[in-house]
Scaffold this active site. Structure first.
Site, PDB file in Angstrom:
ATOM      1  CG  HIS A  51      21.813  45.387  33.602  1.00 11.78           C
ATOM      2  ND1 HIS A  51      22.863  44.885  32.865  1.00 11.78           N
ATOM      3  CD2 HIS A  51      21.307  46.411  32.883  1.00 11.78           C
ATOM      4  CE1 HIS A  51      22.990  45.591  31.749  1.00 11.78           C
ATOM      5  NE2 HIS A  51      22.065  46.519  31.733  1.00 11.78           N
ATOM      6  CB  CYS A  82      27.655  48.559  30.659  1.00 13.22           C
ATOM      7  SG  CYS A  82      28.344  50.029  29.914  1.00 13.22           S
ATOM      8  CG  HIS A 105      18.031  48.727  30.017  1.00 10.69           C
ATOM      9  ND1 HIS A 105      18.147  48.399  28.679  1.00 10.69           N
ATOM     10  CD2 HIS A 105      19.223  48.408  30.567  1.00 10.69           C
ATOM     11  CE1 HIS A 105      19.353  47.923  28.435  1.00 10.69           C
ATOM     12  NE2 HIS A 105      20.034  47.908  29.568  1.00 10.69           N
ATOM     13  NE  ARG A 140      22.923  48.189  23.066  1.00 11.07           N
ATOM     14  CZ  ARG A 140      23.008  48.585  24.326  1.00 11.07           C
ATOM     15  NH1 ARG A 140      24.187  48.725  24.914  1.00 11.07           N
ATOM     16  NH2 ARG A 140      21.914  48.820  25.029  1.00 11.07           N
ATOM     17  CG  ASP A 141      22.950  46.057  27.058  1.00 10.00           C
ATOM     18  OD1 ASP A 141      24.157  46.177  27.338  1.00 10.00           O
ATOM     19  OD2 ASP A 141      22.041  46.533  27.754  1.00 10.00           O
TER      20      ASP A 141
HETATM   21  C1  HMG Z   1      31.117  58.583  22.337  1.00  9.30           C
HETATM   22  C2  HMG Z   1      32.515  58.204  21.917  1.00  9.30           C
HETATM   23  C3  HMG Z   1      32.589  58.009  20.414  1.00  9.30           C
HETATM   24  C4  HMG Z   1      33.416  59.350  22.322  1.00  9.30           C
HETATM   25  O1  HMG Z   1      34.793  58.961  22.197  1.00  9.30           O
HETATM   26  P1  HMG Z   1      35.946  60.020  22.028  1.00  9.30           P
HETATM   27  O2  HMG Z   1      37.240  59.272  21.980  1.00  9.30           O
HETATM   28  O3  HMG Z   1      35.778  61.079  23.055  1.00  9.30           O
HETATM   29  O4  HMG Z   1      35.545  60.590  20.596  1.00  9.30           O
HETATM   30  P2  HMG Z   1      36.130  61.664  19.632  1.00  9.30           P
HETATM   31  O5  HMG Z   1      34.974  62.424  19.090  1.00  9.30           O
HETATM   32  O6  HMG Z   1      37.243  62.426  20.291  1.00  9.30           O
HETATM   33  O7  HMG Z   1      36.742  60.755  18.464  1.00  9.30           O
HETATM   34  C5  HMG Z   1      37.843  59.900  18.669  1.00  9.30           C
HETATM   35  C6  HMG Z   1      37.942  58.942  17.497  1.00  9.30           C
HETATM   36  O8  HMG Z   1      36.786  58.112  17.451  1.00  9.30           O
HETATM   37  C7  HMG Z   1      36.106  58.269  16.200  1.00  9.30           C
HETATM   38  N1  HMG Z   1      34.666  58.220  16.452  1.00  9.30           N
HETATM   39  C8  HMG Z   1      33.933  59.063  17.174  1.00  9.30           C
HETATM   40  N2  HMG Z   1      32.659  58.699  17.174  1.00  9.30           N
HETATM   41  C9  HMG Z   1      32.578  57.594  16.415  1.00  9.30           C
HETATM   42  C10 HMG Z   1      31.504  56.760  16.051  1.00  9.30           C
HETATM   43  N3  HMG Z   1      30.234  56.990  16.450  1.00  9.30           N
HETATM   44  N4  HMG Z   1      31.751  55.700  15.255  1.00  9.30           N
HETATM   45  C11 HMG Z   1      33.013  55.447  14.827  1.00  9.30           C
HETATM   46  N5  HMG Z   1      34.079  56.198  15.153  1.00  9.30           N
HETATM   47  C12 HMG Z   1      33.845  57.266  15.955  1.00  9.30           C
HETATM   48  C13 HMG Z   1      36.573  59.631  15.702  1.00  9.30           C
HETATM   49  O9  HMG Z   1      36.434  59.722  14.303  1.00  9.30           O
HETATM   50  C14 HMG Z   1      38.009  59.634  16.151  1.00  9.30           C
HETATM   51  O10 HMG Z   1      38.748  58.795  15.278  1.00  9.30           O
HETATM   52  P3  HMG Z   1      40.316  59.065  14.991  1.00  9.30           P
HETATM   53  O11 HMG Z   1      40.367  60.461  14.444  1.00  9.30           O
HETATM   54  O12 HMG Z   1      41.020  58.946  16.320  1.00  9.30           O
HETATM   55  O13 HMG Z   1      40.664  57.965  14.022  1.00  9.30           O
HETATM   56  C15 HMG Z   1      33.014  56.925  22.633  1.00  9.30           C
HETATM   57  O14 HMG Z   1      33.102  57.202  23.995  1.00  9.30           O
HETATM   58  C16 HMG Z   1      32.082  55.763  22.435  1.00  9.30           C
HETATM   59  O15 HMG Z   1      31.953  55.238  21.351  1.00  9.30           O
HETATM   60  N6  HMG Z   1      31.434  55.314  23.528  1.00  9.30           N
HETATM   61  C17 HMG Z   1      30.453  54.243  23.456  1.00  9.30           C
HETATM   62  C18 HMG Z   1      30.594  53.341  24.644  1.00  9.30           C
HETATM   63  C19 HMG Z   1      29.557  52.260  24.582  1.00  9.30           C
HETATM   64  O16 HMG Z   1      29.169  51.790  23.527  1.00  9.30           O
HETATM   65  N7  HMG Z   1      29.073  51.826  25.776  1.00  9.30           N
HETATM   66  C20 HMG Z   1      28.093  50.796  25.852  1.00  9.30           C
HETATM   67  C21 HMG Z   1      26.724  51.245  25.451  1.00  9.30           C
HETATM   68  S1  HMG Z   1      25.835  52.123  26.726  1.00  9.30           S
HETATM   69  C22 HMG Z   1      25.181  50.881  27.698  1.00  9.30           C
HETATM   70  O17 HMG Z   1      25.492  49.738  27.527  1.00  9.30           O
HETATM   71  C23 HMG Z   1      24.119  51.239  28.706  1.00  9.30           C
HETATM   72  C24 HMG Z   1      22.697  50.890  28.212  1.00  9.30           C
HETATM   73  C25 HMG Z   1      22.338  51.733  26.991  1.00  9.30           C
HETATM   74  O18 HMG Z   1      22.609  49.537  27.811  1.00  9.30           O
HETATM   75  C26 HMG Z   1      21.657  51.156  29.310  1.00  9.30           C
HETATM   76  C27 HMG Z   1      22.062  50.705  30.712  1.00  9.30           C
HETATM   77  O19 HMG Z   1      22.172  49.488  30.969  1.00  9.30           O
HETATM   78  O20 HMG Z   1      22.253  51.605  31.538  1.00  9.30           O
END
Ligand code: HMG
Length: 315
Positions: A224, A255, A222, A25-26
């Site tokens: 990096h 990220c 966690h 994933r990450d």
């Molecule tokens: C949270 C949202 C969804 C908000 O995104 P948004 O654009 O604000 O969402 P929304 O609710 O307004 O929806 C917009 C569109 O996205 C769809 N949608 C909405 N939710 C989903 C979903 N779950 N799966 C599939 N589709 C989804 C929803 O249906 C809609 O579709 P449309 O009507 O335009 O066709 C977006 O910002 C997002 O997906 N962010 C994730 C970013 C990410 O994955 N970052 C990396 C992971 S975190 C990380 O790496 C840190 C960590 C964990 O490792 C720890 C560290 O190192 O610190």
């Protein structure tokens, strides 16, 4: 140094360590190339073969935000159908940012999810498009639905040392949000030094504050490796009583919403450190190193230090 060594020995005789492998994933979420689903499943199979039992496998996030994770359902299907994975011994957490993500994960028969918040407003906005408070409100129904469906919930808290947008993070803020995530139903909170700027000194200070109100058994580290401090920071966390470490095979990762966040601390390097203390001996480091080399060759990456050293001896 002497203080560190003696307290590490004390901690270790009491508890086992757990590695949460986050490579699929990450590790892959930030790769330029979209890795084929069957390669992801093979990576998970190889990681399990090396003795890792908790393997974060994908993310049910918006595919518009992170296209690399668009095949989340297919990855879980591949895992479920794999004859090479013993499901009675393995766990495959997946990221879910909201109820929609949870519903997709549930449909794909996930039994273990992770919600992810940030300690800083800047990163919260960039990563999940909402404030910290809004994110916590968003996670509440996810936790309720997870409990109802007998799904385990892990919590992540990012930017625990510093944020690429807001600067240094107050450790009291980390403690406060960690407590909220635990109250909500997370069985543990993984503290993410998202941009890898922490040093043993700042990690120790942050952990001293957090463990004043949260037991170390409810925390994971966690790290990096952006500044080469990943293993040292894990050692400090171990000394503070933390026994769960997130790491990514071959040090893959970063990220997409944290500029300059290079790879996670490499699993091979963390396991090498732990085995030096007589821990994590169930993990076959040679098998892990071979997997690190295999995926690094596919992605055109250089691999982990410990992994490369082990592979060099095999030639
Ligand atoms: C949270 C949202 C969804 C908000 O995104 P948004 O654009 O604000 O969402 P929304 O609710 O307004 O929806 C917009 C569109 O996205 C769809 N949608 C909405 N939710 C989903 C979903 N779950 N799966 C599939 N589709 C989804 C929803 O249906 C809609 O579709 P449309 O009507 O335009 O066709 C977006 O910002 C997002 O997906 N962010 C994730 C970013 C990410 O994955 N970052 C990396 C992971 S975190 C990380 O790496 C840190 C960590 C964990 O490792 C720890 C560290 O190192 O610190």
């Amino acid at each position: 140094m002497l203080r560190l060594r003696s307290s590490i020995t004390r901690n270790f005789s009491r508890s086992m360590v757990t590695i949460c492998e986050v490579g699929p994933r990450d590790g892959l979420q930030n790769e330029k190339m979209i890795v084929p689903t069957n390669t992801k499943v093979e990576l998970i199979e190889r990681l399990a073969k090396s003795g890792l039992t908790t393997i974060e496998s994908t993310a049910f996030v918006s595919p518009k935000w992170v296209p690399q994770m668009a095949d989340a359902t297919e990855v879980l299907k591949g895992i479920a159908e794999s004859p090479n994975l013993d499901h009675s011994k393995l766990s495959f957490p997946v990221l879910t940012p909201n109820l929609k993500g949870f519903e997709r994960a549930l449909e794909a028969k996930s039994k273990h999810i992770a919600i992810f918040a940030a300690s800083s407003e800047g990163f919260s906005k960039k990563n999940i498009n909402c404030t910290i408070e809004e994110s916590l409100e968003r996670f509440k129904p996810v936790c309720v639905a997870a409990k109802k469906n007998n799904v385990k919930v892990r919590g992540y808290l990012s930017t625990v040392i510093a944020c690429p947008y807001d600067g240094p993070t107050d450790p009291n803020q980390v403690a406060k949000i960690t407590e909220k995530l635990l109250e909500m139903g997370c069985y543990e909170v993984s503290l993410g030094d998202t941009i890898g700027v922490g040093t043993p000194s700042t990690i120790d200070k942050m952990l001293r504050t957090v463990t004043a109100s949260v037991p170390a058994s409810k925390l994971a580290m966690h790290a990096h490796d952006t500044y080469g401090q990943g293993v040292a920071n894990c050692t400090v966390a171990l000394d503070r009583g933390i026994t769960t470490f997130d790491a990514s095979v071959a040090g893959l990762g970063g990220c997409p919403y944290a500029k300059g966040a290079t790879g996670n601390v490499a699993t091979e390097d963390v396991v090498y450190m732990l085995q030096g203390f007589g821990l994590a001996n169930e993990i076959d480091l040679v098998e892990l190193a071979k997997t690190g080399k295999w995926i690094s060759d596919i992605l055109g990456r250089t691999g982990a230090r410990a992994g490369n050293a082990i592979c060099a001896k095999l030639l």
